[in-house]
Design a protein around this motif. Structure first.
Motif, short mmCIF file in Angstrom:
data_model
loop_
_atom_site.label_atom_id
_atom_site.label_comp_id
_atom_site.label_asym_id
_atom_site.label_seq_id
_atom_site.Cartn_x
_atom_site.Cartn_y
_atom_site.Cartn_z
N LEU A 158 -1.84 10.88 -31.21
CA LEU A 158 -1.30 10.14 -30.07
C LEU A 158 -0.03 10.76 -29.49
N ASP A 159 0.78 11.41 -30.31
CA ASP A 159 2.02 12.03 -29.84
C ASP A 159 1.70 13.39 -29.24
N THR A 160 1.37 13.39 -27.97
CA THR A 160 0.99 14.62 -27.29
C THR A 160 1.93 14.89 -26.12
N LYS A 161 2.20 16.15 -25.88
CA LYS A 161 3.04 16.54 -24.75
C LYS A 161 2.21 16.64 -23.47
N LYS A 162 0.89 16.59 -23.59
CA LYS A 162 0.01 16.75 -22.43
C LYS A 162 -0.14 15.48 -21.61
N ALA A 163 0.11 14.34 -22.23
CA ALA A 163 -0.08 13.06 -21.53
C ALA A 163 0.86 12.02 -22.10
N LYS A 164 1.14 11.01 -21.29
CA LYS A 164 1.90 9.85 -21.76
C LYS A 164 0.88 8.79 -22.13
N ILE A 165 0.95 8.34 -23.36
CA ILE A 165 -0.03 7.37 -23.86
C ILE A 165 0.69 6.09 -24.27
N LYS A 166 0.13 4.98 -23.81
CA LYS A 166 0.61 3.66 -24.19
C LYS A 166 -0.57 2.96 -24.85
N VAL A 167 -0.32 2.20 -25.90
CA VAL A 167 -1.39 1.48 -26.59
C VAL A 167 -1.20 -0.02 -26.36
N ASN A 168 -2.24 -0.66 -25.85
CA ASN A 168 -2.23 -2.10 -25.64
C ASN A 168 -3.19 -2.71 -26.66
N VAL A 169 -2.64 -3.38 -27.67
CA VAL A 169 -3.47 -3.93 -28.76
C VAL A 169 -4.35 -5.09 -28.30
N ASN A 170 -4.12 -5.61 -27.10
CA ASN A 170 -4.96 -6.69 -26.58
C ASN A 170 -6.25 -6.17 -25.96
N ILE A 171 -6.38 -4.86 -25.85
CA ILE A 171 -7.60 -4.27 -25.30
C ILE A 171 -8.46 -3.77 -26.46
#
Length: 188
Positions: A158-171
């Motif tokens: 998940l810790d990538t410099k290529k993209a910004k990632i957010k995790v929504n645990v409700n999905i």
């Protein structure tokens, strides 16, 4: 003391403008990347190089490493190097099967669990999640048969410099319906 651009001399304002442009040009591209929201579960492709299979995975920002369900894990020597043979399993339309793999052993990783610490072999597998994550990652091999998802995606993916990632645990994504993936883990 307050500064206003109108109060700066021409050389000072040009310096400020040039340094602002330089910061903008030299900034890494991921700073300006679109934020992608992943759910608590996602469809992922896992590839050993020869084949690519899809699984439903649990996305866990609290886990340091990524793990995949594997059985028949055996470490052996080949050309003076340690290798691992293992089997990963998947199901599709009620039909389950297994895939045998052989990969070089990258290292062992000690993973803390509620029952204590476990030493797991680590191999490199290609992981793809949508169009955001795609590449080789270190993956621990573990018996996840008692868990709902055969793949756990941790921070090392998940810790990538290529993209910004957010995790929504409700999905919670239905991997088959939303992505058309072929393999989905069935508990039990």
């Amino acid at each position: 003391m307050k500064y206003c651009l109108n109060n700066l001399s021409k050389p000072e304002s040009m310096y400020l403008l040039k340094s602002s442009l330089l910061v903008f040009v030299l900034a890494p591209s991921w700073i300006f990347a679109k934020v992608t929201t992943l759910g608590a579960t996602e469809g992922v492709y896992v590839s050993s190089g020869a084949t690519e299979d899809a699984y439903c995975a649990r996305i866990d920002t609290g886990a340091l490493s990524t793990s995949i369900h594997a059985t028949d894990i055996k470490v052996y020597q080949k050309n003076q190097r340690n290798w691992v043979s293992f089997v990963i399993k998947g199901c599709f339309n009620g039909r389950c099967y297994k895939q045998k793999m052989k990969k070089p052993l990258l290292r062992y990783q000690t993973v803390k669990q509620a029952a204590g610490s476990v030493r797991r072999p680590v191999v490199i597998l290609n992981i793809k999640i949508r169009d955001v994550i795609d590449g080789p990652y270190a993956v621990t091999l573990a018996d996840r048969s008692k868990l709902e998802y055969p793949v756990l995606i941790g921070r090392n993916v998940l810790d990538t410099k290529k993209a910004k990632i957010k995790v929504n645990v409700n999905i919670n994504r239905n991997c088959l319906v939303e992505y058309g993936y072929g393999f989905v883990h069935k508990k039990g």
